[in-house]
Design an enzyme around this catalytic site. Structure first.
Site, PDB file in Angstrom:
ATOM      1  N   THR A  71      64.958  82.871  11.801  1.00 17.94           N
ATOM      2  CA  THR A  71      64.942  82.337  10.443  1.00 17.94           C
ATOM      3  C   THR A  71      66.038  81.299  10.209  1.00 17.94           C
ATOM      4  OG1 THR A  71      66.373  84.073   9.562  1.00 17.94           O
ATOM      5  CG2 THR A  71      64.002  84.506   9.559  1.00 17.94           C
ATOM      6  N   ASP A  72      65.862  80.565   9.107  1.00 22.11           N
ATOM      7  CA  ASP A  72      66.888  79.625   8.673  1.00 22.11           C
ATOM      8  C   ASP A  72      67.824  80.339   7.699  1.00 22.11           C
ATOM      9  OD1 ASP A  72      65.523  79.762   6.227  1.00 22.11           O
ATOM     10  OD2 ASP A  72      64.593  77.797   6.462  1.00 22.11           O
ATOM     11  N   ALA A  73      68.704  79.606   7.063  1.00 23.10           N
ATOM     12  CA  ALA A  73      69.692  80.206   6.157  1.00 23.10           C
ATOM     13  C   ALA A  73      69.054  80.903   4.967  1.00 23.10           C
ATOM     14  CB  ALA A  73      70.677  79.140   5.683  1.00 23.10           C
ATOM     15  N   GLY A  74      67.812  80.528   4.626  1.00 20.39           N
ATOM     16  CA  GLY A  74      67.120  81.147   3.506  1.00 20.39           C
ATOM     17  C   GLY A  74      66.279  82.354   3.882  1.00 20.39           C
ATOM     18  N   VAL A  89      63.736  82.307   5.936  1.00 19.79           N
ATOM     19  CA  VAL A  89      62.368  81.859   6.210  1.00 19.79           C
ATOM     20  C   VAL A  89      62.295  81.432   7.673  1.00 19.79           C
ATOM     21  CG1 VAL A  89      60.676  80.051   5.668  1.00 19.79           C
ATOM     22  CG2 VAL A  89      61.987  81.123   3.830  1.00 19.79           C
TER      23      VAL A  89
END
Length: 147
Positions: free
Chosen positions: A21-24, A26
């Site tokens: 995932t990314d920082a969010g 997602v």
């Protein structure tokens, strides 16, 4: 993980980890390409072939020539997904696949929603020369039967 019937012939489960995932939280868009690659590798194993054996014994590999991908909905941390694969077309030196990533969703007709779909175009190459060559007959016959 509840494993649904495949949309297209072959499927594998994938759980989303923090590293995906990314920082969010997602799934990072490029990671879907990794999921598709894993599915194609497992599919090849399921039909009786290993990439390492094809490389060692035949001197061939299948390389990605093109991908057309549609991101429809995001996957998130801890999601349990299913990655599907279907052979669309086999030509003399090329393979064309349809692939999907799905997640269970009881609110959707059929209980599974498609998050990502793609078409993937592979070419058989002689690895020593990195030039396209015909798919060996023993393998092409088997692949054509799966269309």
């Amino acid at each position: 993980m509840k494993h649904p019937p495949s949309l297209s012939g072959f499927s594998i489960p994938v759980r989303i980890y923090y590293e995906d995932t990314d920082a969010g939280g997602v799934v990072y868009y490029a990671n879907y390409l990794k999921f598709f690659e894993r599915c194609r590798t497992e599919w090849l194993h399921a039909i009786g072939y290993r990439q390492a054996d094809l490389l060692r014994d035949q001197g061939i590999a299948f390389v990605v020539r093109g991908v057309n991908i549609n991101y429809l909905r995001p996957a998130r941390l801890d999601d349990e997904l299913v990655v599907d694969l279907a052979v669309d077309k086999v030509s003399r030196a090329q393979l064309f696949f349809r692939q999907h990533v799905r997640r269970a969703n009881p609110a959707v007709d059929g209980g599974w929603e498609v998050l990502v779909d793609a078409t993937v175009h592979l070419v058989c190459v002689n690895v020593a020369q990195m030039k396209a060559i015909p798919i060996p007959a023993f393998l092409r016959v088997k692949l054509e039967a799966l269309q």
